[in-house]
Design an enzyme around this catalytic site. Sequence first.
Site, PDB file in Angstrom:
ATOM      1  N   ILE A 295       0.851  -1.197   0.000  1.00 31.08           N
ATOM      2  CA  ILE A 295       0.000   0.000   0.000  1.00 31.08           C
ATOM      3  C   ILE A 295       0.883   1.243   0.000  1.00 31.08           C
ATOM      4  CG2 ILE A 295      -1.700   1.329   1.297  1.00 31.08           C
ATOM      5  CD1 ILE A 295      -2.693  -1.360   2.434  1.00 31.08           C
ATOM      6  N   ASP A 339      -2.399  40.923 -20.131  1.00 31.85           N
ATOM      7  CA  ASP A 339      -2.520  42.370 -20.199  1.00 31.85           C
ATOM      8  C   ASP A 339      -1.195  42.941 -20.698  1.00 31.85           C
ATOM      9  OD1 ASP A 339      -3.509  44.889 -19.915  1.00 31.85           O
ATOM     10  OD2 ASP A 339      -3.363  44.960 -17.732  1.00 31.85           O
ATOM     11  N   ASP A 622      -5.715  43.041 -13.409  1.00 35.43           N
ATOM     12  CA  ASP A 622      -5.375  43.821 -12.219  1.00 35.43           C
ATOM     13  C   ASP A 622      -6.541  44.593 -11.637  1.00 35.43           C
ATOM     14  OD1 ASP A 622      -5.709  45.648 -14.195  1.00 35.43           O
ATOM     15  OD2 ASP A 622      -3.783  46.661 -13.948  1.00 35.43           O
ATOM     16  N   ASN A 688       6.880  -1.717  -4.654  1.00 34.39           N
ATOM     17  CA  ASN A 688       5.909  -2.463  -3.859  1.00 34.39           C
ATOM     18  C   ASN A 688       5.380  -3.684  -4.604  1.00 34.39           C
ATOM     19  OD1 ASN A 688       6.321  -0.440  -2.050  1.00 34.39           O
ATOM     20  ND2 ASN A 688       4.278   0.433  -2.176  1.00 34.39           N
ATOM     21  N   GLU A 691       7.834  -6.513  -4.459  1.00 40.84           N
ATOM     22  CA  GLU A 691       7.801  -7.261  -3.200  1.00 40.84           C
ATOM     23  C   GLU A 691       6.621  -8.224  -3.172  1.00 40.84           C
ATOM     24  OE1 GLU A 691       7.765  -4.338  -0.142  1.00 40.84           O
ATOM     25  OE2 GLU A 691       9.674  -3.452  -0.734  1.00 40.84           O
ATOM     26  N   ASP A 720      11.380   2.921   0.625  1.00 41.52           N
ATOM     27  CA  ASP A 720      10.171   3.628   0.181  1.00 41.52           C
ATOM     28  C   ASP A 720      10.236   5.116   0.517  1.00 41.52           C
ATOM     29  OD1 ASP A 720       9.099   1.403  -0.882  1.00 41.52           O
ATOM     30  OD2 ASP A 720       7.287   1.368   0.354  1.00 41.52           O
TER      31      ASP A 720
END
Length: 884
Positions: A295, A339, A622, A688, A691, A720
């Site tokens: 996660i 502008d 402005d 992740n 793993e 991580d």
Amino acid sequence: MQASDLMHTAGLTTATAHSLPASEVLRALQVDPGGGLAESEATDRRVRFGSNAIATRKRIGALTILLHQLRSPVVFLLATAAAIAFWFSELEESLAIVSVLGLNTLIGFVTETRAARSIEALRALGRTSARVRRDGHTRVLPAEDLVPGDILLVEAGDAISADLRIVEASRLAADESTLTGESVPVDKSAEPTCRDARTSERTSMLFNGTVVIRGSGLGVAVATGAQSELGRISHLVEEAEPESSPIERKLARLSGQLVWAVGLLTVLIAAVGIARGENAFLIMESSIALAVAAIPEGLPIVATLALARGMWRMARQNALLERLSAVETLGATTVILTDKTGTLTENRMAVRRLWVESGEVEKAGPREMAGDAQLQRLLHTMVLCNEASLGHGDAAHSGDPMEVALLQAGRGAGLKRRELLRGFPIVAKHAFDTESKMMATVHQHGRAYFYAVKGAPEHVLAACTGILTGSGEIPLDHAARHLWSGRIAEFGQHGLRVLAGAIKTATSADAQPYRELIFVGLIGLEDPARADVPRAIRDCHNAGIRVVMVTGDHAVTARSIGHAIGLEADNIAEGGDIDRLIEGRPQELKRFGIFARVSPAEKLAIVRAYQASGDIVAMTGDGVNDAPALKQADIGVAMGLRGTDVARQAAAMILLDDAFPTILKAVREGRTIFGNIRRFAAYLLSCNLAEVLVVGIAITAALPLPILPLQILYLNLVTDVFPAFALAMGEGERDILNRPPRHPREPILGRRQWTTIVLQSLALAGGAFTALGLALSAGWTADAVVTTTFLTIAFAQLWHVFDMRSRHSRVVANEITRNPWIWAAVGLCSALLAVPPYWPLAAEVLHVAPPTVTMWAIIVGCSLAPTLLTQVGRAIIVLANRGR
């Protein structure tokens, strides 16, 4: 002591100031409207009454941030793992998991606290200011410094920062919808109102939190901070939830989806392992540890850190973002509607040419003025019809740059406004508005009244019936009008801002100010293009961003500036043609590089037309009338130096230096931030997923576990956290502005990114299994096998950070290798991975053994292999694309 104590002796309160003459209120507050408070007296009152501040956004407390960390699904999973370990009497494992839980929470708490404090500090930079009269001079002060008795000058566009009793008013009107709920503008005057009048009926007051939408005026502060009407009701307003940006919501949604996917996967892996007869405690703990690792709970936290740091970098480059949501949109900007004055030009106006009936003069000084009564009368008119003021000593000039330039020109010719007003005291003002495009002041001169008028030359000329000559006033016939129209165009062709002056004398101060005027002459003011704008325009084009000038100036003036800065200046549309173009073929607007003489409504229509065609629009403005267009634009950009409070409140970004190149710097930063978030998201997910694959495949294939539960948790803290933070701190690719903008709906991780993540995670898992196979074939002990695979996947993830470079960048010299934070993270993590096997206590907890030379050879070789494979694969793809 309350603010009303000053008025107590006169029987006044802040609630009754509206019903009494302004002179009584001024007397009770012990202040002269002409000079204002003395600075020493203002300091004393500030001590007594406190800061003029109302807490509208509470500071996010440390406890709130901590509770937010504890509500994380990762905390729940770690707590479950600790409970399971305790249940199976694995006290050592339980204590280790609790330690990991504490470290994980601490890292998240520190990171989120820093991000929250950074955003709070940035908000403090955007506080409003007010024009205040102190010690006889007009100064711009922070609104928090206002005290009861301060004399404030207000005009259209100002946000009122205290409750004011109006002393003078010229066509003054305010939007009080924030206070009363009524959307209809309220006309204001200095006349007292009924004592029992409701707040919405107190026309002699301007209230804190409201906005001046028309006219100008002078007011005295009768209540500040909590004593103001807004302050009295502020305690009813509950604190809103902290703002989250679209990119944070996308990451949170992604994390939520992964929670469910990983949860199902880990349950499946656990079921398979238990069915095979594996150790129940080891399988359950491994599954939970795997879920924790899979996660990406750090995604929203690191994203907030990246956004906050990027906002600080923008602020240091004079681009202040008011909200996080603007960051994501900045990188997708396709067109900038800008502008002219102060953004593309220096906004340092200076009188360069004057033209009266007797002839044209450049940079008039005392010598020219002495011999020409017409020139003297023209500058005399411009100095009188003026609301600016020149600073004295170290004090800065105050007011519109154009009006400051007129005062400077007058002073250079021996005309000082303060001295002129002694002979021509002002009795009335008619503020400039967008309909008449003129401004007038009425002065008493003997028994008559002298009207001084200035404004847009076409409008002034149309209001005149005569012209001032050396021999007096003569009628202004058709031929003379045509002649002066040509002179107006000639001034404009030289890039000058053109103003016309006119006068008249009347027997009453209530005469129509813009009828039967006597034309005096023209003044050309120069506002040269900024030296850094042409390059910024070229850089915008290289970045796939089109720049379009949208100005209220004359078309020929706009064309002159456009050519000077490299805009597409040949095709110009004027305001009157815009509605017809939009109604016909809106895409035709893209043919024009300049829109001149544009009204606020037309500016809004242009923004909508570009958005309808699929563009992401950044819009600069402005004034108060720019606010609708600024709010409509995808990125509203307000001017910080000359912008009104209303414009700043409507905008998503404020240019603290009013410079156009700052917009491009902000766009670059926006692209960099999005790229960094995409990088660390891809990095975390690929690591992740690797793993998950390693443990999942090993369990389903009945192989020994290549990595143990506490080792997974340790990796979750080391590989991580630090590399992800380092990726978030990146400065971006050097050629990031040489690419077209991304589509705003493009997800953080698209199909190409997900394909890359899957392939890279397979490579990382392949390296771990190669190390596992070599260790098993060598007949090593269980601890040696696990140590080899654990360190292999750990270092493989660490080297994997170098795979996060852009596919456009070089292999060696790129945005990753130039990032010092990356090298710091790699060095720190290498130490955190290499030391535990040689530290007996850590080795026992993590179940690792000191690696031998052979083990290190396998670890280094198998951990480097995935990165080398990734780089070779990229090189092949690049060569293949070049060959097409």
